[in-house]
Design an enzyme around this catalytic site. Structure first.
Site, PDB file in Angstrom:
ATOM      1  N   GLU A   1       0.832  -1.209   0.000  1.00 40.33           N
ATOM      2  CA  GLU A   1       0.000   0.000   0.000  1.00 40.33           C
ATOM      3  C   GLU A   1       0.862   1.252   0.000  1.00 40.33           C
ATOM      4  OE1 GLU A   1      -3.794  -1.656   2.652  1.00 40.33           O
ATOM      5  OE2 GLU A   1      -2.066  -0.759   3.663  1.00 40.33           O
TER       6      GLU A   1
ATOM      7  N   ASP B   1     -13.097  -4.005  -0.674  1.00 37.83           N
ATOM      8  CA  ASP B   1     -14.096  -5.076  -0.612  1.00 37.83           C
ATOM      9  C   ASP B   1     -15.347  -4.557   0.100  1.00 37.83           C
ATOM     10  OD1 ASP B   1     -13.773  -6.133   2.471  1.00 37.83           O
ATOM     11  OD2 ASP B   1     -11.849  -5.561   1.616  1.00 37.83           O
TER      12      ASP B   1
END
Length: 252
Positions: free
Chosen positions: A17, A210
């Site tokens: 990330e 998600d």
């Protein structure tokens, strides 16, 4: 509270990330920032009017897996040591940003790729049914106000709920709903706790990978969208830094 923001820490749990942002701003690793026994990583440099320190939780060596140290324990410790270290250098932190991926709730309007800025954080898996401990377990902490930043970026605002599991069972869902959460992660509440100890203003920048209340398995959807989310972070973080640096806190 400092009048101008010029010393910023960005806490990111996973190296995948953080890597695009670190590369984009040409930040350099400071190998002496953390003690050698610690797994955490620190990268430093300047951008606009700001001194930046990006920290990641590093890789697991205790259990020998070599995976990213996700979850509340490494996040809290890395944050606390970072703030303590920068305070000892007579350069206290003006603002901490917890940046990373998250699950989102469709019932709160979250979609894959959405950028959320936190209004508060809380825990959903610290269930302590003892008088006075219940509130402590939830541990809700308000984020510093960033309404103007959200409007400038076109980001959404909401509460981030934190737990140490990627999936969620029925009790988790009940408590996440009680927390009025828009997004879910594994670090935000722990990072906020360390910031509160240092009286350091903080907020979260979260990109949805998600849908927690969707019908796809969380782990599949997370892995499928992690690369896209990391790219979104790379695009969003420089805009955030450019907006906040040199401003007063009440301008955020």
């Amino acid at each position: 509270m400092p009048s101008k923001i010029n010393n910023v820490v960005i806490a990111i749990a996973m190296e995948a990330e953080a890597a695009p942002f670190i590369e984009h701003l040409s930040l350099q690793e400071n190998t002496s920032f953390f003690a050698p026994k610690l797994p955490f990583k620190a990268y430093q440099g300047t951008h606009e009017e700001c001194n930046l320190t990006v920290i990641t939780n590093g890789k697991d060596s205790v259990h020998g897996t070599g995976v990213d140290n996700v979850g509340t324990i490494p996040a809290s410790l890395a944050t606390y040591i970072t703030l303590e270290q920068l305070e000892s250098e007579t350069n206290p932190v003006d603002l901490l940003i917890n940046a990373g991926t998250c699950g989102g709730f469709s019932r709160k309007g979250a979609e894959i790729g959405d950028v959320f800025l936190t209004t508060a954080v809380a825990n959903h898996d610290r269930r302590i049914q003892i008088p006075s401990f219940t509130e402590y377990g939830v541990g809700k902490v308000s984020s510093t106000g960033v309404k103007n930043l959200a409007e400038t970026m076109g980001a959404k605002l909401g509460i981030c709920t934190t737990g140490n599991s990627l999936d969620a069972h029925s009790d988790d869902h009940h408590h996440m709903s009680e927390n009025d959460a828009s997004v879910k992660d594994m670090e935000a509440a722990a990072i906020a706790w360390s910031c509160e100890l240092h009286k350091t203003p903080h907020f979260g920048l979260k990109v949805v990978t998600d849908i927690v209340d969707g019908d796809k398995p969380t782990q599949e959807e997370f892995l499928e969208n992690l690369g896209t989310a990391a790219k979104s972070l790379q695009e969003a973080l420089p805009k955030v830094v450019e907006f906040i640096c040199g401003k007063n806190h009440d301008e955020l």
